[in-house]
Design a protein around this motif. Structure first.
Motif, short mmCIF file in Angstrom:
data_model
loop_
_atom_site.label_atom_id
_atom_site.label_comp_id
_atom_site.label_asym_id
_atom_site.label_seq_id
_atom_site.Cartn_x
_atom_site.Cartn_y
_atom_site.Cartn_z
N VAL A 104 7.00 -31.52 -40.38
CA VAL A 104 7.98 -32.49 -39.86
C VAL A 104 9.34 -31.81 -39.65
O VAL A 104 9.98 -31.95 -38.61
CB VAL A 104 8.14 -33.68 -40.83
CG1 VAL A 104 9.34 -34.54 -40.43
CG2 VAL A 104 6.88 -34.53 -40.85
N ILE A 105 9.77 -31.03 -40.65
CA ILE A 105 11.07 -30.34 -40.55
C ILE A 105 11.05 -29.33 -39.42
O ILE A 105 12.04 -29.17 -38.68
CB ILE A 105 11.42 -29.68 -41.89
CG1 ILE A 105 11.61 -30.76 -42.98
CG2 ILE A 105 12.67 -28.82 -41.77
CD1 ILE A 105 11.77 -30.20 -44.38
N ALA A 106 9.93 -28.61 -39.27
CA ALA A 106 9.81 -27.64 -38.18
C ALA A 106 9.94 -28.33 -36.82
O ALA A 106 10.63 -27.84 -35.92
CB ALA A 106 8.48 -26.90 -38.27
N ALA A 107 9.28 -29.47 -36.66
CA ALA A 107 9.34 -30.20 -35.39
C ALA A 107 10.74 -30.73 -35.12
O ALA A 107 11.24 -30.69 -33.99
CB ALA A 107 8.33 -31.35 -35.42
N ARG A 117 6.33 -32.77 -28.79
CA ARG A 117 5.35 -33.85 -28.90
C ARG A 117 4.64 -33.74 -30.25
O ARG A 117 4.27 -32.66 -30.67
CB ARG A 117 4.31 -33.76 -27.79
CG ARG A 117 4.88 -33.85 -26.38
CD ARG A 117 3.80 -33.58 -25.34
NE ARG A 117 2.75 -34.59 -25.34
CZ ARG A 117 1.53 -34.42 -25.83
NH1 ARG A 117 1.18 -33.28 -26.41
NH2 ARG A 117 0.63 -35.39 -25.77
N PHE A 118 4.44 -34.90 -30.92
CA PHE A 118 3.59 -34.93 -32.10
C PHE A 118 2.15 -35.04 -31.62
O PHE A 118 1.78 -36.00 -30.97
CB PHE A 118 3.94 -36.11 -32.99
CG PHE A 118 5.20 -35.92 -33.79
CD1 PHE A 118 5.99 -34.79 -33.64
CD2 PHE A 118 5.61 -36.87 -34.71
CE1 PHE A 118 7.15 -34.61 -34.38
CE2 PHE A 118 6.75 -36.70 -35.46
CZ PHE A 118 7.53 -35.56 -35.30
N ALA A 119 1.36 -34.04 -31.94
CA ALA A 119 0.00 -33.96 -31.40
C ALA A 119 -1.02 -34.71 -32.23
O ALA A 119 -2.19 -34.79 -31.84
CB ALA A 119 -0.42 -32.49 -31.29
N THR A 120 -0.59 -35.26 -33.37
CA THR A 120 -1.52 -35.95 -34.26
C THR A 120 -1.02 -37.34 -34.56
O THR A 120 0.19 -37.61 -34.48
CB THR A 120 -1.69 -35.17 -35.58
OG1 THR A 120 -0.39 -34.72 -36.02
CG2 THR A 120 -2.59 -33.97 -35.40
N PRO A 121 -1.92 -38.25 -34.92
CA PRO A 121 -1.50 -39.62 -35.23
C PRO A 121 -0.55 -39.65 -36.42
O PRO A 121 -0.63 -38.83 -37.33
CB PRO A 121 -2.83 -40.32 -35.58
CG PRO A 121 -3.91 -39.47 -34.99
CD PRO A 121 -3.38 -38.07 -35.02
N GLN A 122 0.37 -40.62 -36.40
CA GLN A 122 1.31 -40.77 -37.50
C GLN A 122 0.56 -41.16 -38.77
O GLN A 122 -0.36 -41.99 -38.75
CB GLN A 122 2.36 -41.83 -37.17
CG GLN A 122 3.46 -41.97 -38.20
CD GLN A 122 4.56 -42.90 -37.74
OE1 GLN A 122 4.56 -43.37 -36.61
NE2 GLN A 122 5.50 -43.18 -38.63
N ASP A 136 -3.89 -34.90 -29.73
CA ASP A 136 -3.50 -35.08 -28.33
C ASP A 136 -2.73 -33.84 -27.89
O ASP A 136 -1.51 -33.75 -28.06
CB ASP A 136 -2.64 -36.34 -28.18
CG ASP A 136 -2.14 -36.54 -26.76
OD1 ASP A 136 -2.77 -36.00 -25.82
OD2 ASP A 136 -1.11 -37.22 -26.59
N LEU A 137 -3.44 -32.87 -27.35
CA LEU A 137 -2.84 -31.59 -26.98
C LEU A 137 -2.52 -31.56 -25.49
O LEU A 137 -3.35 -31.92 -24.66
CB LEU A 137 -3.77 -30.43 -27.34
CG LEU A 137 -4.07 -30.25 -28.83
CD1 LEU A 137 -5.06 -29.11 -29.03
CD2 LEU A 137 -2.79 -30.00 -29.62
N ASP A 138 -1.33 -31.11 -25.18
CA ASP A 138 -0.87 -31.01 -23.80
C ASP A 138 -1.24 -29.62 -23.26
O ASP A 138 -0.76 -28.61 -23.77
CB ASP A 138 0.64 -31.21 -23.76
CG ASP A 138 1.23 -31.10 -22.36
OD1 ASP A 138 0.45 -30.91 -21.40
OD2 ASP A 138 2.47 -31.18 -22.24
N PRO A 139 -2.08 -29.54 -22.24
CA PRO A 139 -2.45 -28.22 -21.70
C PRO A 139 -1.26 -27.47 -21.10
O PRO A 139 -1.34 -26.25 -20.88
CB PRO A 139 -3.49 -28.55 -20.63
CG PRO A 139 -3.25 -29.98 -20.28
CD PRO A 139 -2.75 -30.64 -21.52
N ASN A 140 -0.15 -28.18 -20.88
CA ASN A 140 1.05 -27.56 -20.32
C ASN A 140 2.04 -27.13 -21.40
O ASN A 140 3.11 -26.61 -21.10
CB ASN A 140 1.74 -28.54 -19.37
CG ASN A 140 2.86 -27.89 -18.57
OD1 ASN A 140 2.64 -26.84 -17.96
ND2 ASN A 140 4.04 -28.50 -18.57
#
Length: 365
Positions: A104-107, A117-122, A136-140
Motif C-alpha cells: 500500500v505504501i509503495a503504491a 492501478r490496484f490490480a487486486t480486489p480490495q 486485473d492486469l493492464d497489458p499497457n
C-alpha cells in the motif's frame, strides 16, 4: 551477549562470524593500515571490494550478465520512489498488487509519478495472496509491482506471477537471499540490507538492462538506475561500511550452504513456531492463511479470542527478562512478531518455543 536472542524485524541479527571479521578489519582493512571508513571510494581497494560483492550476488542468485547489480542508498522506501522514477515513463501507468501495508505504501508513493492501478480486489485484512485469476492486469502498464514478503502482515508469495510480458518488479526487502528464485522472471528486484543481508545504509537493486535509459527527467541522479549502472554504483560516495557488511554476510551465506540451506532452515524455523501456534487451541493465533504464511516474519496474537493487549504486553515483558528481544509487533498492527531471518538460529527458536510453552502453562485458561 550469548544470552540474547534477537528476533527483530530490522535492523536484524547479524551472524557472529561477521562480527569477528569486522572486528579484525575495522581499523586495518585488507592490510591497508586504515579503516574502510577512511578509504577513498575511488581507490583500487574499494573498487575491488565493490566488484567482489557483485560477483557473490551473481553466484548466489545465478544472475545473468544482462542484469545490472546496483548498490544505492535510501532503503526500501527510497525505491518506492526509485521504481516509478525509473520505469513509469514507459507508458505512464503501473499496476500494484496489494497484499499488505508495505505494498500500500509503495503504491501511494508511486502515485506521485504516474497513474497507479490496484490490480487486486480490495481486502479488509491481509491474510493471503489473491488468486491470480482475480488480478486485473493492464497489458499497457509500465510494470507490475509486488511485495514478495510483507514484513508487517506476514504474507509471502509461494509463486512468481505471470504478468504476460509486462515487467515484474518485486520488493524483496525482507526475504531476498532467503530462498532460490528465477531472477529472469523479473524485470527488477530490490532489497534493503538490514534484514537478511547486512546492516542499514545500502539497498540492492537488480535490474534487467533493457529497462535502463528510461528514467524521468525529474529523477534525482542518486536514484537514477542508469547513471548508477554506468558508474558501477560509485556515482557518489557510497555507504562503503554498509556495503562491506553486506559482502561479509553474503559470503557467510555462500560458505554455509548457499540459498538452498538458507531456505531449508527458513522452512524449519518458521514451521517450528507455526506448528506450536496451531496446537495452542487458540491461545496463540496466527491470522495468515497457511499457504501464504511468511517464512521470515511471523505475526501472531496472544490470548483468546484473537489477542489480549494486556497479555501481549506481559508476554513481551517476560520474554525480555529471558533475553528474547524485539518481539513487539509493528505499531500499525500490534501483537507479536517473530522474525527468523537467516542469522537467527534453530537454537534461538528453540529457546523462544520453551518460553512460549511456559507462558501458555501460566496464562491459558
Amino acid at each position: 551477549m550469548s544470552n540474547i536472542h534477537n528476533f527483530g524485524a530490522g535492523p536484524a541479527k547479524l551472524p557472529s562470524e561477521v562480527f569477528d571479521e569486522l572486528e579484525e578489519e575495522l581499523v586495518n582493512f585488507n592490510g591497508t593500515g586504515i579503516s574502510l571508513m577512511e578509504t577513498s571510494h575511488r581507490s583500487a581497494t574499494y573498487i575491488k571490494l565493490n566488484a567482489e560483492i557483485q560477483d557473490v550476488v551473481r553466484r548466489l542468485l545465478n544472475v545473468p550478465q544482462n542484469y545490472k547489480i546496483l548498490f544505492l542508498q535510501g532503503g526500501g522506501q527510497g525505491q518506492f520512489a526509485g521504481v516509478p522514477l525509473n520505469l513509469m515513463s514507459r507508458t505512464g501507468t503501473a499496476d500494484y498488487v496489494i497484499t499488505g501495508i508495505w505494498s500500500v505504501i509503495a503504491a501511494r508513493e508511486a502515485r506521485k509519478y504516474g497513474n497507479v492501478r490496484f490490480a487486486t480486489p480490495q481486502q479488509d485484512s491481509y491474510v493471503n495472496i489473491p488468486d491470480l485469476s482475480t488480478w486485473d492486469l493492464d497489458p499497457n502498464a509500465s510494470y507490475v509491482h509486488i511485495c514478495d514478503n510483507e514484513t508487517i502482515d506476514g504474507v509471502e508469495y509461494d509463486f512468481i506471477p505471470n504478468t504476460n510480458g509486462v515487467p515484474l518488479v518485486a520488493d524483496m526487502c525482507s526475504n531476498i537471499m532467503s530462498k532460490k528464485f528465477d531472477i529472469t522472471k523479473f524485470g527488477a528486484v530490490y532489497g534493503c540490507a538490514q534484514k537478511n543481508i547486512g546492516t542499514a545504509g545500502v539497498t540492492m537493486v537488480i535490474v534487467r538492462e533493457d529497462l535502463l535509459n528510461q528514467a524521468m527527467p525529474a529523477c534525482p541522479s542518486v536514484f537514477d538506475w542508469t547513471l548508477t549502472a554506468k558508474n558501477n554504483s560509485i556515482l557518489n560516495t557510497p555507504p562503503m561500511q554498509a556495503i562491506e557488511v553486506m559482502g561479509r554476510v553474503l559470503k557467510w551465506i555462500e560458505r554455509n550452504g548457499k540459498l538452498e540451506k538458507m531456505e531449508e532452515l527458513a522452512v524449519k524455523k518458521s514451521s517450528m513456531i507455526y506448528d506450536y501456534i496451531d496446537q495452542s487451541n487458540g491461545f496463540y493465533y496466527a491470522p495468515v492463511e497457511k499457504r501464504f504464511r511468511s517464512k521470515m516474519n511471523i505475526p501472531f496474537r496472544v490470548g483468546p479470542p484473537k489477542g489480549d493487549v494486556d497479555l501481549e504486553n506481559q508476554f513481551i515483558e517476560d520474554a525480555e527478562k529471558q533475553g528474547l528481544i524485539q518481539l513487539r509487533g509493528h505499531s500499525l498492527v500490534g501483537g507479536i512478531r517473530v522474525s527468523v531471518y537467516n542469522s537467527v538460529t534453530v537454537e534461538d527458536v528453540e529457546v523462544l518455543l520453551r518460553f512460549m510453552k511456559e507462558f501458555f502453562k501460566q496464562h491459558a485458561k
